[in-house]
Design an enzyme around this catalytic site. Sequence first.
Site, mmCIF file in Angstrom:
data_model
loop_
_atom_site.group_PDB
_atom_site.id
_atom_site.type_symbol
_atom_site.label_atom_id
_atom_site.label_comp_id
_atom_site.label_asym_id
_atom_site.label_seq_id
_atom_site.Cartn_x
_atom_site.Cartn_y
_atom_site.Cartn_z
ATOM 1 N N ASP A 1 2.515 -0.907 5.449
ATOM 2 C CA ASP A 1 2.509 0.309 4.323
ATOM 3 C C ASP A 1 3.664 0.131 4.370
ATOM 4 O OD1 ASP A 1 1.042 2.219 3.867
ATOM 5 O OD2 ASP A 1 2.722 3.838 4.843
ATOM 6 N N GLU B 1 6.701 2.552 1.306
ATOM 7 C CA GLU B 1 7.509 3.773 0.725
ATOM 8 C C GLU B 1 7.566 3.289 -0.399
ATOM 9 O OE1 GLU B 1 6.249 6.981 0.833
ATOM 10 O OE2 GLU B 1 5.073 6.286 3.210
ATOM 11 N N HIS C 1 8.142 11.302 1.681
ATOM 12 C CA HIS C 1 8.970 10.901 2.624
ATOM 13 C C HIS C 1 9.987 11.726 3.123
ATOM 14 C CE1 HIS C 1 11.197 8.228 -0.432
ATOM 15 N NE2 HIS C 1 10.254 7.591 -1.396
ATOM 16 N N HIS D 1 5.310 11.083 5.200
ATOM 17 C CA HIS D 1 4.659 9.887 5.844
ATOM 18 C C HIS D 1 5.893 8.980 5.950
ATOM 19 C CE1 HIS D 1 0.952 10.181 2.879
ATOM 20 N NE2 HIS D 1 1.602 10.969 2.985
ATOM 21 N N ASP E 1 3.290 5.143 9.712
ATOM 22 C CA ASP E 1 1.903 5.087 8.139
ATOM 23 C C ASP E 1 0.912 4.127 9.067
ATOM 24 O OD1 ASP E 1 1.949 7.707 7.254
ATOM 25 O OD2 ASP E 1 1.781 6.907 5.369
#
Length: 241
Positions: A14, A16, A64, A160, A165
Amino acid sequence: MDKRTFTNRLVVLDTETTGLNPQEGHRIIEIGCVELVNRRLTGKRFHTYINPERIIDDGAIEVHGITNQFLEDKPCFADVVKDFIAFIQDAELVIHNAPFDVGFINYEFSRLNSQTGTVTDYSKVFDTLTYARKKHPGQRNSLDALCKRYGIDNSHRDLHGALLDAEILADVFLLMTGGQSSLLDEGQGRQEGAAVNREIKHLSADRPALKIIRCTEEELNAHQQRLEAIEKAGGGCIWNQ
């Protein structure tokens, strides 16, 4: 649904970012990966924050919580790319909404040099969002929705985060693709606060005794009449045997 065969080594990934679209110059600010081999966590992971060399959109910060100030002393993508490629090399990447993350990674690769290539030069890619939409058509298939559907505790996910995640997605992926109830062997823990809630709850020995409600004579007679009616109808009532 067709059964899917996966490689032995999977990397759940994942990211960001500073915003939604790399074509507008948005960059990656965090990468989180966890490794699965034969559908088990190995404990190996890749996690880094990245200085994007640009301002983060306010809307992205709300998602986030990563600020420009926090990233000021973090490495640039060029500083971590070698270790990142080494981690994903020859694995199958498991990503929720893969085009988003792959698009950003490929954009970062393109900024380096023409020799870096693209994600698919190093790894296969499996999109859990596409898979979930086929398995659960017409339903919500966000990561939060899948956690709820598969009984995965994500109450610790206020914001997040790429590594968190990725760990949650590993749980979702295993349950969604194989009905597996746990991704850990005995003795293999994951980071504190990021595990599926499987704690055994014991009832107190001091709890009040359960109340026993007995049938009345009228209820017992009605029950017996019903059993006899089943027998007469040829139902072979097992309660009369």
